[in-house]
Each structure stands twice: as C-alpha cells, then as structure tokens.
Design an enzyme around this catalytic site. Sequence first.
Site, PDB file in Angstrom:
ATOM      1  N   SER C  61       0.877  -1.125  -0.239  1.00  0.00           N
ATOM      2  CA  SER C  61       0.164   0.186   0.237  1.00  0.00           C
ATOM      3  C   SER C  61       1.069   1.350   0.199  1.00  0.00           C
ATOM      4  CB  SER C  61      -1.141   0.129   1.400  1.00  0.00           C
ATOM      5  OG  SER C  61      -1.871  -0.692   1.046  1.00  0.00           O
ATOM      6  N   LYS C  64       0.157   3.630  -2.921  1.00  0.00           N
ATOM      7  CA  LYS C  64      -0.819   4.221  -3.100  1.00  0.00           C
ATOM      8  C   LYS C  64      -0.431   5.375  -3.050  1.00  0.00           C
ATOM      9  CE  LYS C  64      -3.939   0.345  -1.421  1.00  0.00           C
ATOM     10  NZ  LYS C  64      -4.343   0.047   0.275  1.00  0.00           N
ATOM     11  N   TYR C 186      -2.922  -2.027 -10.955  1.00  0.00           N
ATOM     12  CA  TYR C 186      -2.830  -1.824  -9.087  1.00  0.00           C
ATOM     13  C   TYR C 186      -2.189  -3.247  -8.736  1.00  0.00           C
ATOM     14  CZ  TYR C 186      -5.262  -2.002  -4.679  1.00  0.00           C
ATOM     15  OH  TYR C 186      -4.844  -1.434  -3.488  1.00  0.00           O
ATOM     16  N   TYR C 238      -4.230   3.081   7.652  1.00  0.00           N
ATOM     17  CA  TYR C 238      -5.565   2.340   7.875  1.00  0.00           C
ATOM     18  C   TYR C 238      -6.246   3.158   8.835  1.00  0.00           C
ATOM     19  CZ  TYR C 238      -2.443  -1.186   4.584  1.00  0.00           C
ATOM     20  OH  TYR C 238      -1.471  -1.410   3.559  1.00  0.00           O
ATOM     21  N   VAL C 256       0.821  -3.785   4.187  1.00  0.00           N
ATOM     22  CA  VAL C 256       1.747  -5.279   4.582  1.00  0.00           C
ATOM     23  C   VAL C 256       2.244  -6.142   4.277  1.00  0.00           C
ATOM     24  CG1 VAL C 256      -1.620  -5.430   4.746  1.00  0.00           C
ATOM     25  CG2 VAL C 256      -0.347  -5.890   2.658  1.00  0.00           C
TER      26      VAL C 256
END
Lengths: 302, 302, 302, 302
Positions: C61, C64, C186, C238, C256
């Site tokens: 992540s 992102k 992605y 998160y 993660v």
Amino acid sequence: MQQLLDEILDEVRPLIGQGKVASYIPALAGVPANQLGIAVYSNEGQLYCAGDGRTPFSIQSISKVFSLVQAIQHSGEDIWQRLGHEPSGQPFNSLVQLEFERGVPRNPFINAGALVICDINQSRFAAPALSMRDFARRLSGNHYLVADEVVARSEYQHRARNAAAAYLMQSFGNFHNDVEAVLRSYFHHCALRMNCVDLALAFSFLANDGVSPHSGETVLSARQTKQVNALMATSGLYDEAGNFAYRVGLPGKSGVGGGIVAVVPGRFTVCVWSPELNESGNSVAGMAALEKLSERIDWSIF
Amino acid sequence: MQQLLDEILDEVRPLIGQGKVASYIPALAGVPANQLGIAVYSNEGQLYCAGDGRTPFSIQSISKVFSLVQAIQHSGEDIWQRLGHEPSGQPFNSLVQLEFERGVPRNPFINAGALVICDINQSRFAAPALSMRDFARRLSGNHYLVADEVVARSEYQHRARNAAAAYLMQSFGNFHNDVEAVLRSYFHHCALRMNCVDLALAFSFLANDGVSPHSGETVLSARQTKQVNALMATSGLYDEAGNFAYRVGLPGKSGVGGGIVAVVPGRFTVCVWSPELNESGNSVAGMAALEKLSERIDWSIF
Amino acid sequence: MQQLLDEILDEVRPLIGQGKVASYIPALAGVPANQLGIAVYSNEGQLYCAGDGRTPFSIQSISKVFSLVQAIQHSGEDIWQRLGHEPSGQPFNSLVQLEFERGVPRNPFINAGALVICDINQSRFAAPALSMRDFARRLSGNHYLVADEVVARSEYQHRARNAAAAYLMQSFGNFHNDVEAVLRSYFHHCALRMNCVDLALAFSFLANDGVSPHSGETVLSARQTKQVNALMATSGLYDEAGNFAYRVGLPGKSGVGGGIVAVVPGRFTVCVWSPELNESGNSVAGMAALEKLSERIDWSIF
Amino acid sequence: MQQLLDEILDEVRPLIGQGKVASYIPALAGVPANQLGIAVYSNEGQLYCAGDGRTPFSIQSISKVFSLVQAIQHSGEDIWQRLGHEPSGQPFNSLVQLEFERGVPRNPFINAGALVICDINQSRFAAPALSMRDFARRLSGNHYLVADEVVARSEYQHRARNAAAAYLMQSFGNFHNDVEAVLRSYFHHCALRMNCVDLALAFSFLANDGVSPHSGETVLSARQTKQVNALMATSGLYDEAGNFAYRVGLPGKSGVGGGIVAVVPGRFTVCVWSPELNESGNSVAGMAALEKLSERIDWSIF
C-alpha cells in the site's frame, strides 16, 4: 389430539438443556428451565392441554400482538404512517436500521416498532397498562391475569437499549409521549403472566376471522385479522421468521419468556411454552414441538 | 372466473401511467408500458386468461424460483449451508448486509442468494442455462420457450453490481465457479421469455403439493413444496414481501419485467403481468390486481 | 543518529514474534519474520541506515502514495471529484461505507480510493504499471527497481474483494476503465520491491516542500506537498491513523509488506520495515520504532 | 499581523450568507448571522484581535477539549479503556458506528465520546459543570465566564439523540452515572459563552508544550499536549477533519456556535468565529479565514 400432544412433548423434552433461559434480568433468569407445556384450542371450542400448559409465565413480546390489535381497533390503517410492515432482517433490538430509516421502525414486532405502538396507545388510553391487561383478560376469559411487578420494575431498570431506541425515534419526531412513561407501560405489558391455555384462548379470534370463539366478541374484521396473521408470518419470530415459516408454516409470535403462539387459520390456535431459548431468542423445545405438530397433522398454510 | 378476471383488469388498467418500466438496460426500457395480462390455472386443470395473458415477457427474477427448485432437486437441504432462508430487510441488490454476514446471502431471492444458487447449479450442470430453460419448458408444457439473447447480453454488460456481489462472496469463500461464467448463466435465466399462461402452468406444482397437475410430474415432495412457498411468502417480493403478505396474503414471486406469480395452495396458480413498476421493483397494476382478486374470492392463506 | 537507530532497533527487536506476517497470498506468507531495518534521510542529504535497511520488500500500500502523486501531477484538484479526502473510520477494505456513499471512496489510501486513482491513471498512461515503476525509480534514484511478478500474479488471483469494490464503483458510474486491466496495474504497483533506503529517498520530496533533495526534481508544489502530507496524517495507516498521530505524530504510510514511511516536514524522511503486522495491518516493530524515534528526538509535528 | 487579520476578515466577509446558523434549538437560531471575529495569541504573549473578536458566543463542541483535558489530568491513559482515538468517518451524532463497535465511541470529539468523557468527569467531580467552568476561567484568564442557562435548558429539552447515544452506551456497560445528570453537565459545558480572545488564551497551552504562556500554569505534560493536538488534527472538525488538514493543516476544534480554535505548535493559538455553518457544522467564514491565514504565513504543520 390429546394423545398427539402428549407424544410430542415426550419427543421434544430431551431438547431441554440445549438452550438458555433469558438472563438479561434476574427475575427471568430464575425461571426453572425444565418446564414444557402446550395447549390447543379449536374454533369449535375444544381445548387440549398437556405438560405445564397451565403454569403461567411472562408473555414478554407476545404482548406486542395485544398492543397492536388495540392500536388497530382505535386507529386502523393510520398506524402505518408511524411504522412499516416489512420484515426487518436485523436482530430485534438493533438501532442501525432504525437510524438509516430515520426513526420509522420496520414492523410492530421489533422492539422499536412495539414502542411506537405503545406510544400510539399512550396517546389514547388514560392507563395503557391497565387497558391492555383488561383486554388480555377479556380475550382469554381469565379475569385474574396480572403483570409481575418485580419483572416490570427490573425490565425498567435495564431499559437502556429500549430507551436508546425511543429517544432515537423522538429525535426523528416519531415519538410523541414522555419516553419514561411509555417505557413503563411497555414493560408492564411484557410482564403480564399468562399460561398456554390463556394464550391459546386469547389468540383464537385470529384463527376465526376476528371473532373470539369462546366469547363471541368481534375483535377485528376478517380482513384485519388476515393482516395481523400476515404480519406474524413475516415478522413474528424475531430474526427467525423465515425459518419458522420454512419449518412450521404458520403465523406465530414468540417471547423471551419461552412462549410461542401460532395460528392455524380457520381451525386452531396453539400455544407452546418452554423457557430455554435458542440464539434468536425463541424457545428451543417450543419450535421443535410446533414443527412436529405441523408435520404430523399438516397444519402448514403453505 | 373469466368474468372476474376481465373485471379486475378493467379496474386496475387506470393505474397504468403511475409506475416506471425498468430502464437499467435499453432492451427492457423499450417494452410498451400499456400492457396488462393475467392467467389463472386451477389444480383441476381449468385455465382462465385475460388481457395480454399470452404475450411473452422477460421473466427476470421469477427465474430465481426455477433455479432454486433445480438446486433443491439435486442438493436438497445441503443448499442451506451456502445461504439463509430469512427475509433480508434490505433492497434486493444491497451489499451491506452481505458484507456483515460474511458472504452468506440472506435468502435465494435476493440477487446475491440467486447467484449462489446459480453457482451451485453451475457445479452440477454442464450447461446450466440450457438445463434451466428445458426445466421451464417442461414445467410450462411450452416447448418453444427461449431466452432473449439481446437482453441477456445487455444485462451482462451492465453486470457491475451483480459482479460486485459475486466477487464479494468469492472473497469470503462462498463462490466456487468462475464469476463471469456464473453471471452469464444467471442473465440467461433472467432473459427467458414466458407469458402469463406459461408461468401459471409452470408454477402449478407449487399449488398441488409438488405434482404438476397438467403433466403429472412430481417436481418436489409435498414438504419441499411447502418450504418453497414459505420462502416466497417471506422473501418473494424484494423489500415488499411484508406488504404483499399484508395486502394479498399469498406466496409469490415478482420480476422487474413486470410479472408476478402467486400460489393459492391446494387450489390455484395465478400470474399477472404489467411492465410498469413501483419503487420496490414490483408491477403496480399487478400488485393491485392480485389484491383485488384476493379480496374478492378470499384467497389469502391467512 | 546512526547510534540512535541501532539502539532503537535493539529495543524493538524483542517485539518480533508478537505480530503476524501477511498471509492472504502465499508469496507474502513466505517472507522470513525476523527481519528489521530502518533508514533515515535528511533534507541536507545525509543517509543513515541500520539493520536490514537495504533488503528489498514488497511495498504494497505504500505504492498508493506514488499513484496519488502521479494523479495530482497530471490532474490536480480534479481528482477530488472522484473521491474524498476524509479518514474512513472503517477497515481498509470495507464495502459498506462505499455503498452508503454511492461509490465515492473516502480517501486515496483505502483500497477503493487507490483503485479510483489507478483508474484515473489508467486513462492517462499507456502503460500505467511501467509508468509508476519508472516514477518510483526516479524518485528513489534506484534504476533497478522491479515488481515481483509472482506476487503481482498471486494478488490478481486473490483479487475477489478488490474486484468487488471496483465493480461496485462501476455500478455507480465511478469507474471508467476495464476492471480487470486496472486491477492488473494496481497489483503491479503493490508488488514493487524497494528497501528502506529506496523509500526514504523516494519520499524525501515530501519533507522538502516538494523538491527531491537528491535529484533536485520538483515533484509537487509546496502547497500540494502539504496536502499529501495532510492526507497521510489523517488516513495513511489504515484504521490506525489516529493511533499513529497519537503515538508518533508524523504523516506516514504503511503497507502489509511491513514497511512504514514517515515524513518530518522540513527535516527528515524515515522508512522502517519489519514483516510482522498487528491486527490493523501495520508493522508491529515498525510502529514501535517510529514511536521511540519520535519521542527521543521530538519529531512530532504536534 | 493586525493588518493581516483585518485584511483576511475583509476577504472572507462576503461569504456571510452562504451558510446557515445552527437552528436545532431556538436560543442558537436567534444569533445574528453577520458577525465575524478573530483573535491570535502568540507564545510570547502578543494578542491580536479583529472584527467581533470580543463578542462572546456559545462554544458548544469546543468545550469537548476542556472536558478531555480535565479527564486526562485526573485519569491519564486510563480514559482510553472507555473510548478510542481514531477518526470516525461518520457524522458526529451517528449511532450506527456506536452500535457496531459495541458502545465504545471512536474518539472524544464525536458526541458519544464527549458523553463518555463527561461520564468519567461526573464520577470525579462533585459539580462537573462548575468544575469545567472554573477550568475554562483559569485557562482563559477571564473570571466572568458563565454558561447561558437558556441555551443549556433548551439543549436539554432537545436531548433526544444524545440521550439515545448515552442509553446505548449504558446498554453496553460503558456509561456509569445517571444519564440525565451527565446530559445536564454536558449541555452546561456546551452552553459556556466565550469570545475569540478568551478561547485563544485558553487554548494557548496547547501551542506551548502544555504550559499556559499567560498564567505559567502547567496544564498538561509536553507529551500529553502533542497527543491532544494529534486528536484535534485527526478528529477535531466533525466529519471534515480531513478537509481541514488538507486546507488548513493545523490541529483544531470547531463548535456549532460558529467558533473554530486552531493551534500552531510552538508559535500561536488562533480563534475565529462566524455563526453561519456549512453542511458539516463548521463555520463557513471561519474555515475560509483559517485557510487564508495558513496560506499567507505558512502555518501548516505539514
């Protein structure tokens, strides 16, 4: 019939021990678990009773039918401006749905809906708790019915979740009377003590087009009677209404005191009672007894 | 009966114009709105038909009953390990409930539940879409039934929400076949074209303890039949199942093509059709016609 | 600083064993748990590295942020018509909120929001995965960065929940490209392998008003830089963003794979890595190391 | 600085008319909309004030910071056993999240969390409302601060939604004192009247490592101060915390009276006030003024 009832009680009695007696208030938690009773009343006036069918218990949510019928009697279709008649798909005391649907409860048998019905009755009756008790006395023909004051007080002390629902509805403008006063009426209704015979007689007008077979009183019109039965069929057993329709196939209403009343339109009214509940809050042995009864004598309306 | 059907259609015809034809795909949006038909089939084999009762339409969600019956035929009670049989209390295509309940749909008549049923059938049949079509042909006695390929393709192109539901269930381990393949089968089922007479005949085994009155085929056992009727009664009309029970009082299943089938256990099967829908996705004139029919000849099961 | 980093790693190393390595795909589950590294890069160009700070890992992540920065570069404020910049208050992969808010994700760091950003980039770049990889190469000064194809493929095979989110957004009209193609991009972003030093250098423009201290490239304007930092501060960890602000007090982004990057505006960029995660999906030892670092040298922005 | 404040007020004054004064109680609805004031207080003791910066207003939710600081003073980290410190992602008065998270509010700045903080303070103080008023007097150096009794009473009469939240938490065991008593304290806090200068001085310890620059009192430790600022940064502006971080970049707290306080750690405290609110309940002109101020003199912490 009498023999059948005795047999069925014998068959389901081994289930006692698999459920849990309601324990959210001490007064209910103390009820001995190993009780089991049943009563069947026919539209022709025959009464059958087995096991502990004459031992009174706390009717709890079964009282929601009495309140609803009272509200229909004096307000008719107008009540549906305050609540819906759709199954809820949520546990009976969830606030989530109530918030999304802006304070309009899904149906009169979830707690929020029953509170709105009580609020409607509170606006009509000077003493709603007595009015409802007298109504239940007349319907059952038992003039000694009383509410258990200890249970009513105890429920009031543990009113937090119901108070939250009532205040939430008030915040959406869907609660007109003082919250505390309506809660007191509501818990008095729930604390009424009746036995299986009382309840079978009291609900018998629902099997007989609205006319009580034993007193001859016209309680509802035939059409209203079908509508109440439809509501019980789709929403009468907390979040297990679908399972009850699937397994038993009758309109019915249960309470956390362990009672379940079911209606065989045109023929019979039945009430079964055993205090141990499954996870959805319905009597374990009661559900099983009604399923067996429905299978044996083909009572399903479907 | 014939006269009654004609009368009722005349009475509800003025409602045309108050609903909206389904418009989420162009192929459905083009259906002329002013159509209205009905067919009634008795367990004794009498057939009554009025209005546009012989004009075929897209059965859409009514197909969910055929898929469910197929799944019960080959897998019986095992299917309930994959989905529930409780009313949903949510719009038919909501993902919220599906996520909270960890990919286990509430019942076989919401889209997610029907997709699980299709997934079960996909594991069983080499060509599920053909298998289901042939089943519908046999049940209706009409061997010319076909799916509308234009509708099926168009639904597939607009599959986003159903795909989301299927992938969500897959993420919880409750979807076993390729999502795209199952979606193609599902949309073929929905695109099947039948008329009111076809559907009344096809559903007639549900009014006759599982045996088709016209072909003599035993489709389900008597007990399974009652269970399917119970499911339709509690969950058959999207989020209006409670209202349908309240107003009509029969097990039924609707589709966004404008058809509604209802079952009078032991006596009749009825199908009504008119394309304009209310906000819940049920035919406006169809609901009204069934309500009038139920009132006039006292068909309610309650 | 070097000594401080060594000390802190020694202090947090005993936490290894208290978390769980991400296991939703086999390729990640196999990463040895007992790894721990850190790198700090100052705006003046000093680089400090300790432990396994030069061992590459799956950035997951953290990617992102790269995608978001690319989207801001070519589309600026327009991107906020497709998603929000509020913290989500829900687990990073929940669909509930997405459905209630009609397909508009809360922010670019929950999965749904990152998918929308990828969809925006997919409309702009011929080869979005390569474009992002090259961007990360340039930002980090490491021209050998590659994505792990095994991880990317494995994530694609386990795409069910992300596919559900993408299709749900498509059903609301908030997804413009082919779902499968965007998912492939992605997962390629997520599968990029970088080490702590790479990431500290790559993020250093965020500590330096948008200008990379080592390459001199102006990546974002000073104002845009503050905005990205604000987004990381409110939504970067998160459903533990509040806890990270409370304990560490820096804008940051976790993955993660066990990496966490944090920015000390005007001064430093830091990246810490250890594969074992807490229940919210953030590195246990990484969180602890950053908390100690923040306390010791008073890095909190608050 | 004085000139800058005057300029900024002139620039944002045209926004008056675009928002709506809070109207859920009559006493607030009557506040004249065209008021606008600002005060800036530096850690060195300089005070700047412009517009209606000395007109008192109802501080409403800004009081939640005072209650929280009191609770931290006497109970420290223990308070986090009763509530979280994560942003909520829901409107400030939603019960949905509270039910899912079993009566544990997300943070101390949503209403449910503030009620838990008041419940904690109620267990500690003989007269919580007076205790909090005296605390605010000391922090602001204004010994004439009083609550508006008309507002407090009116809020109590409209308590339904807050009462629902409190009873819901009580049903989960997360509310220890009498609901009505805590609500009375809570509404007294909200009804405190302060002006921009009072609030800038009262919050100045948060810009100065916990020590009030004007009184020298150590209110919190440096670390606790950072934590309170972190909470304001992630949750201080209802469901617009992300937007405030994005646009302004400072820890802040707003109230529906139209006030917003923001902290520039190590340097300044600022309070702006204008009664018209946007849809999230934050002052329209106040947000704009803080954004301009943050841009002009580069106050963002990011």
